[in-house]
Design a protein around this motif. Structure first.
Motif, PDB file in Angstrom:
ATOM      1  N   UNK A   8       0.821  -1.216   0.000  1.00 18.00           N
ATOM      2  CA  UNK A   8       0.000   0.000   0.000  1.00 18.00           C
ATOM      3  C   UNK A   8       0.851   1.260   0.000  1.00 18.00           C
ATOM      4  N   UNK A   9       1.935   1.239   0.755  1.00 16.95           N
ATOM      5  CA  UNK A   9       2.839   2.388   0.779  1.00 16.95           C
ATOM      6  C   UNK A   9       3.443   2.622  -0.612  1.00 16.95           C
ATOM      7  N   UNK A  15       1.411   7.082  -7.025  1.00 12.97           N
ATOM      8  CA  UNK A  15       0.414   8.040  -7.489  1.00 12.97           C
ATOM      9  C   UNK A  15       0.984   9.438  -7.274  1.00 12.97           C
ATOM     10  N   UNK A  16       0.188  10.425  -7.532  1.00 14.80           N
ATOM     11  CA  UNK A  16       0.661  11.790  -7.359  1.00 14.80           C
ATOM     12  C   UNK A  16       0.620  12.236  -5.906  1.00 14.80           C
ATOM     13  N   UNK A  48       4.104  -0.480  -9.218  1.00 18.82           N
ATOM     14  CA  UNK A  48       3.709  -0.618 -10.623  1.00 18.82           C
ATOM     15  C   UNK A  48       2.188  -0.453 -10.754  1.00 18.82           C
ATOM     16  N   UNK A  49       1.437  -1.035  -9.834  1.00 17.40           N
ATOM     17  CA  UNK A  49      -0.018  -0.888  -9.890  1.00 17.40           C
ATOM     18  C   UNK A  49      -0.431   0.579  -9.727  1.00 17.40           C
ATOM     19  N   UNK A  50       0.244   1.303  -8.852  1.00 19.25           N
ATOM     20  CA  UNK A  50      -0.021   2.738  -8.713  1.00 19.25           C
ATOM     21  C   UNK A  50       0.270   3.486 -10.011  1.00 19.25           C
ATOM     22  N   UNK A 105       4.323   8.539 -15.984  1.00 20.74           N
ATOM     23  CA  UNK A 105       3.363   7.454 -16.152  1.00 20.74           C
ATOM     24  C   UNK A 105       1.998   7.997 -16.570  1.00 20.74           C
ATOM     25  N   UNK A 106       1.648   9.167 -16.091  1.00 25.06           N
ATOM     26  CA  UNK A 106       0.411   9.827 -16.515  1.00 25.06           C
ATOM     27  C   UNK A 106       0.492  10.175 -17.998  1.00 25.06           C
ATOM     28  N   UNK A 107       1.621  10.714 -18.407  1.00 29.27           N
ATOM     29  CA  UNK A 107       1.837  11.096 -19.804  1.00 29.27           C
ATOM     30  C   UNK A 107       1.813   9.859 -20.707  1.00 29.27           C
ATOM     31  N   UNK A 108       2.332   8.743 -20.191  1.00 26.88           N
ATOM     32  CA  UNK A 108       2.252   7.500 -20.958  1.00 26.88           C
ATOM     33  C   UNK A 108       0.815   7.158 -21.322  1.00 26.88           C
ATOM     34  N   UNK A 109      -0.097   7.408 -20.391  1.00 23.13           N
ATOM     35  CA  UNK A 109      -1.513   7.178 -20.669  1.00 23.13           C
ATOM     36  C   UNK A 109      -2.094   8.219 -21.609  1.00 23.13           C
TER      37      UNK A 109
END
Length: 144
Positions: A8-9, A15-16, A48-50, A105-109
């Protein structure tokens, strides 16, 4: 439960939102009594999931580009696209870096990088980072 806490950490850290999974991982390694491979797997999978959440959000961002409140102009998006294309999709290997990694990672999307390639590159970068954190923590343990 400690592995879930680390997961979880690491998830939150990707994330951001601010978080430091490296500190938690290092403390767990130094404390001992944990499987190093499970620590690595928990941290890597969570992180990775984040990043996948960031990717998913990125795929939806452009739906709002025509709104007045949208924070990025069309000109800035075009500039970001050029920069991303200049450095290539392989810049996602650096998604582990502080400050720039999460937005990458956001930009990748946003720019619709093939998800399989995104997942591979981000996993390699983040898995390598957590391996180095574990190795450094093991080194610190030997100093004391």
């Amino acid at each position: 439960m400690p592995y879930l806490s680390l997961f979880l950490s690491a998830f939150i850290a990707a994330t951001l939102l601010p978080s430091s999974s490296e500190l938690m991982l290092s403390a767990m390694v130094v404390k001992g009594g944990f499987s190093l491979s499970l620590l690595w797997l928990s941290a890597t999978c969570g992180n990775v999931l984040g990043s996948c959440v960031n990717y998913a959000l990125g795929t939806q961002v452009t739906r709002f580009a025509d709104r007045k409140w949208f924070p990025v102009s069309a000109k800035a998006m075009a500039r970001a696209q050029r920069q991303f294309n200049r450095f290539g999709v392989y810049s996602l290997l650096f998604a582990w870096l502080p400050v720039v990694g999460d937005p990458l990672t956001l930009i990748g999307g946003v720019f619709r990088v093939r998800f399989g390639l995104f997942l591979l590159l981000v996993s390699i970068g983040k898995g390598t980072r957590y391996l180095l954190v574990i190795l450094m923590a093991l080194g610190f343990e030997e100093l004391f």
